[in-house]
Design a protein around this motif. Sequence first.
Motif, PDB file in Angstrom:
ATOM      1  N   ASP A 157       0.856  -1.182   0.000  1.00 43.49           N
ATOM      2  CA  ASP A 157       0.000   0.000   0.000  1.00 43.49           C
ATOM      3  C   ASP A 157       0.891   1.231   0.000  1.00 43.49           C
ATOM      4  N   VAL A 158       0.622   2.174  -0.886  1.00 42.21           N
ATOM      5  CA  VAL A 158       1.525   3.308  -1.079  1.00 42.21           C
ATOM      6  C   VAL A 158       0.762   4.626  -0.980  1.00 42.21           C
ATOM      7  N   LEU A 159       1.316   5.547  -0.195  1.00 36.36           N
ATOM      8  CA  LEU A 159       0.828   6.922  -0.161  1.00 36.36           C
ATOM      9  C   LEU A 159       1.624   7.719  -1.184  1.00 36.36           C
ATOM     10  N   THR A 160       0.949   8.425  -2.075  1.00 36.78           N
ATOM     11  CA  THR A 160       1.611   9.303  -3.035  1.00 36.78           C
ATOM     12  C   THR A 160       1.038  10.701  -2.894  1.00 36.78           C
ATOM     13  N   GLY A 207       1.556  -5.253   7.223  1.00 41.72           N
ATOM     14  CA  GLY A 207       1.000  -5.021   8.553  1.00 41.72           C
ATOM     15  C   GLY A 207       0.959  -3.571   8.950  1.00 41.72           C
ATOM     16  N   ALA A 208       1.207  -2.641   8.008  1.00 39.05           N
ATOM     17  CA  ALA A 208       1.091  -1.202   8.265  1.00 39.05           C
ATOM     18  C   ALA A 208       0.276  -0.587   7.134  1.00 39.05           C
ATOM     19  N   GLY A 209      -0.379   0.540   7.432  1.00 37.25           N
ATOM     20  CA  GLY A 209      -1.215   1.164   6.416  1.00 37.25           C
ATOM     21  C   GLY A 209      -2.244   0.182   5.907  1.00 37.25           C
ATOM     22  N   GLY A 210      -2.384   0.109   4.593  1.00 37.06           N
ATOM     23  CA  GLY A 210      -3.322  -0.832   4.000  1.00 37.06           C
ATOM     24  C   GLY A 210      -2.687  -2.108   3.494  1.00 37.06           C
ATOM     25  N   THR A 211      -1.418  -2.344   3.827  1.00 38.66           N
ATOM     26  CA  THR A 211      -0.740  -3.570   3.396  1.00 38.66           C
ATOM     27  C   THR A 211      -1.065  -4.703   4.355  1.00 38.66           C
ATOM     28  N   PRO A 212      -1.519  -5.848   3.853  1.00 39.95           N
ATOM     29  CA  PRO A 212      -1.863  -6.962   4.742  1.00 39.95           C
ATOM     30  C   PRO A 212      -0.672  -7.443   5.564  1.00 39.95           C
ATOM     31  N   VAL A 213      -0.966  -8.034   6.695  1.00 38.39           N
ATOM     32  CA  VAL A 213       0.067  -8.626   7.542  1.00 38.39           C
ATOM     33  C   VAL A 213       0.755  -9.758   6.786  1.00 38.39           C
ATOM     34  N   ASP A 257      15.870  -7.749   2.103  1.00 33.99           N
ATOM     35  CA  ASP A 257      16.016  -7.665   0.651  1.00 33.99           C
ATOM     36  C   ASP A 257      14.666  -7.497  -0.024  1.00 33.99           C
ATOM     37  N   ASP A 258      13.677  -8.232   0.442  1.00 29.61           N
ATOM     38  CA  ASP A 258      12.339  -8.148  -0.151  1.00 29.61           C
ATOM     39  C   ASP A 258      11.745  -6.764   0.064  1.00 29.61           C
ATOM     40  N   LEU A 259      11.887  -6.214   1.277  1.00 29.25           N
ATOM     41  CA  LEU A 259      11.362  -4.873   1.526  1.00 29.25           C
ATOM     42  C   LEU A 259      12.055  -3.841   0.640  1.00 29.25           C
ATOM     43  N   ALA A 260      13.365  -3.947   0.512  1.00 30.33           N
ATOM     44  CA  ALA A 260      14.103  -3.007  -0.333  1.00 30.33           C
ATOM     45  C   ALA A 260      13.627  -3.081  -1.779  1.00 30.33           C
ATOM     46  N   ASP A 261      13.456  -4.296  -2.289  1.00 32.86           N
ATOM     47  CA  ASP A 261      12.983  -4.459  -3.657  1.00 32.86           C
ATOM     48  C   ASP A 261      11.559  -3.926  -3.819  1.00 32.86           C
ATOM     49  N   GLN A 262      10.720  -4.152  -2.808  1.00 31.18           N
ATOM     50  CA  GLN A 262       9.352  -3.660  -2.876  1.00 31.18           C
ATOM     51  C   GLN A 262       9.293  -2.139  -2.858  1.00 31.18           C
ATOM     52  N   LEU A 263      10.171  -1.515  -2.053  1.00 28.92           N
ATOM     53  CA  LEU A 263      10.186  -0.055  -2.051  1.00 28.92           C
ATOM     54  C   LEU A 263      10.585   0.489  -3.415  1.00 28.92           C
ATOM     55  N   ALA A 264      11.636  -0.073  -3.997  1.00 27.16           N
ATOM     56  CA  ALA A 264      12.058   0.381  -5.319  1.00 27.16           C
ATOM     57  C   ALA A 264      10.959   0.141  -6.346  1.00 27.16           C
ATOM     58  N   PRO A 307      -0.959  -3.560  12.971  1.00 32.82           N
ATOM     59  CA  PRO A 307      -1.067  -5.010  13.170  1.00 32.82           C
ATOM     60  C   PRO A 307       0.249  -5.760  12.972  1.00 32.82           C
ATOM     61  N   GLY A 308       1.131  -5.229  12.132  1.00 33.45           N
ATOM     62  CA  GLY A 308       2.387  -5.918  11.852  1.00 33.45           C
ATOM     63  C   GLY A 308       3.531  -5.532  12.767  1.00 33.45           C
ATOM     64  N   MET A 309       3.232  -4.915  13.898  1.00 32.87           N
ATOM     65  CA  MET A 309       4.288  -4.390  14.757  1.00 32.87           C
ATOM     66  C   MET A 309       5.288  -5.465  15.186  1.00 32.87           C
ATOM     67  N   LEU A 310       4.808  -6.614  15.591  1.00 27.44           N
ATOM     68  CA  LEU A 310       5.731  -7.654  16.054  1.00 27.44           C
ATOM     69  C   LEU A 310       6.602  -8.171  14.915  1.00 27.44           C
ATOM     70  N   ASP A 311       6.046  -8.248  13.715  1.00 28.07           N
ATOM     71  CA  ASP A 311       6.862  -8.635  12.559  1.00 28.07           C
ATOM     72  C   ASP A 311       7.952  -7.602  12.293  1.00 28.07           C
TER      73      ASP A 311
END
Length: 265
Positions: A13-16, A57-63, A71-78, A182-186
């Motif tokens: 989920d992305v805020l622009t 688990g933050a914003g509108g992105t599912p847990v 690495d996955d988060l970095a690729d997803q951000l890009a 919801p994704g805080m522990l992750d």
Amino acid sequence: MTTERTLPHPRLDVLTRGSGPALLLAHGAGGGIEGNFGLVLDDLAADHSIVGPHYPGAGGTPVATDPLELDDLADQLAASAVAAGHQRFAVLGESLGTAVALRTATRHPERVTSLVLTAGFAVADPVLALTAELIRTLGRAGEWSAVARLAVVSCRSPEQLATIPPAALDDAVARAAAGMPPGMLDHFDLVSRVDVRDDLARVAVPTLVVAPLGDRLVLPESSRRLADGIPGARLAELPGAGHLLSEPDRAVWLRLVREFLAGNA
């Protein structure tokens, strides 16, 4: 020779907001784009294109169903930035987001133009490691009120805590509890596993490191080590600032960031 890495299909989920040079935001653990950057989003969006992905688990992105991987988060951000129409972008990371930003810069060097790293770390220092472990232990036990109290103590500087009247502490705790995703522990599980020390020497873009000197969650020395390890990085210190920047501290941060971005457009 740099080989461009294939990007995954974006699923965050992305805020622009705004228009102009692209700024990709990487938020912290247990936070989100509004929670970390809300005080400055409108200002930055006046002359930048803001791209703010939310971790699972933050914003509108599912847990997430599996443990988060850097690495996955970095690729997803890009991938989120490219999907929003931006082939190149600066990255602003806070707390856990500094590690995400660094990994984005080393995995996608052809896309990242500069970095701003605030309250950051390459690997969890003892205070952060113990706090992350305590948050996960309390959260798994359902002790969310205790997690919120720990957040209030950890994320404010001693000066900020001293200004909270005793009668207002419960309100501060309630606000902290309401802001926990919801994704805080992750997120804090990933905090405990992050290690980007080998990335630092590979960063080849202008970098501003901002160290809040009153930070009780990530020790200021962690930011100093980032600045020492990144070639040519500039270190700026915010005396008295806590892990979550107050409105006055955020105003100082905004001036520093704007000056840096203007000089490294």
